[in-house]
Design an enzyme around this catalytic site. Structure first.
Site, short mmCIF file in Angstrom:
data_model
loop_
_atom_site.label_atom_id
_atom_site.label_comp_id
_atom_site.label_asym_id
_atom_site.label_seq_id
_atom_site.Cartn_x
_atom_site.Cartn_y
_atom_site.Cartn_z
N CYS A 84 0.88 -1.22 0.21
CA CYS A 84 0.07 0.06 -0.19
C CYS A 84 0.85 1.37 -0.55
CB CYS A 84 -0.99 0.12 1.11
SG CYS A 84 -2.60 0.85 0.83
N HIS A 112 -3.65 -4.69 -0.43
CA HIS A 112 -3.21 -5.55 0.62
C HIS A 112 -3.48 -6.84 1.06
CE1 HIS A 112 -2.86 -1.88 3.44
NE2 HIS A 112 -3.59 -1.23 2.67
N GLU A 123 -2.12 -8.93 3.11
CA GLU A 123 -2.88 -9.24 4.96
C GLU A 123 -4.76 -9.76 4.69
OE1 GLU A 123 -2.85 -5.10 5.11
OE2 GLU A 123 -1.52 -6.60 4.15
#
Length: 160
Positions: free
Chosen positions: A44, A142, A144
């Site tokens: 990001c 992202h 994750e």
């Protein structure tokens, strides 16, 4: 020394480019990060800071990716928040990830497409979903928060 001797470095980022670069300069990480030889993954804002400049706060960044981060403009909602498809996947980060897979995004600025682009997406206009320059990789999304495909990408990074 911990960063310099790490096998891999993940460079996450949430927030504003100007404030993040201020912190990196204070900690002298603005000199350390570009000199790293091991695989580095910017996530990001971490990806955006790998670039020369950002329109956000007219910020000079790390200068690894030769481009300027731009602000979205148009009638769509900004920031872009939510799931978006990735396409034109290139390189080892995307092994076992199919074109058209969905990743999770939250951002108001983007990296334009260029020779460094290893994945694309589109919101208002096409842009780089992922970039690579030598041992430096960056993803705008992202991983994750991107479910199984995001976990696969992180696993692929750890295998570099």
């Amino acid at each position: 020394d911990t960063i310099r001797t790490a096998d891999k470095v993940i460079f996450p980022g949430v927030g504003a480019a100007g404030a993040a670069m201020h912190y990196l300069r204070q900690a002298k990480l603005d000199k350390l990060i570009p000199a790293l030889q091991q695989p580095v993954l910017g996530i990001c804002l971490g990806m955006q800071l790998l670039c020369n400049r950002s329109e956000e706060d007219d910020t000079e960044c790390l200068g690894i990716i030769n481009t300027t981060v731009q602000k979205f403009s148009g009638s769509e909602k900004i920031p872009q928040t939510g799931w978006n498809r990735i396409d034109q996947l290139k390189g080892p980060l995307f092994q076992d990830i199919s074109p058209g897979s969905y990743m999770y995004y939250v951002h108001s600025y983007y990296v334009p497409q260029g020779t460094y682009t290893i994945a694309t997406t589109e919101y208002i206009q096409p842009y780089s979903a992922a970039v690579q320059q030598s041992n430096f990789y960056g993803v705008q999304f992202h991983p994750e928060k991107s479910g199984e495909d995001g976990a696969t990408l992180l696993s692929n990074f750890l295998k570099l």
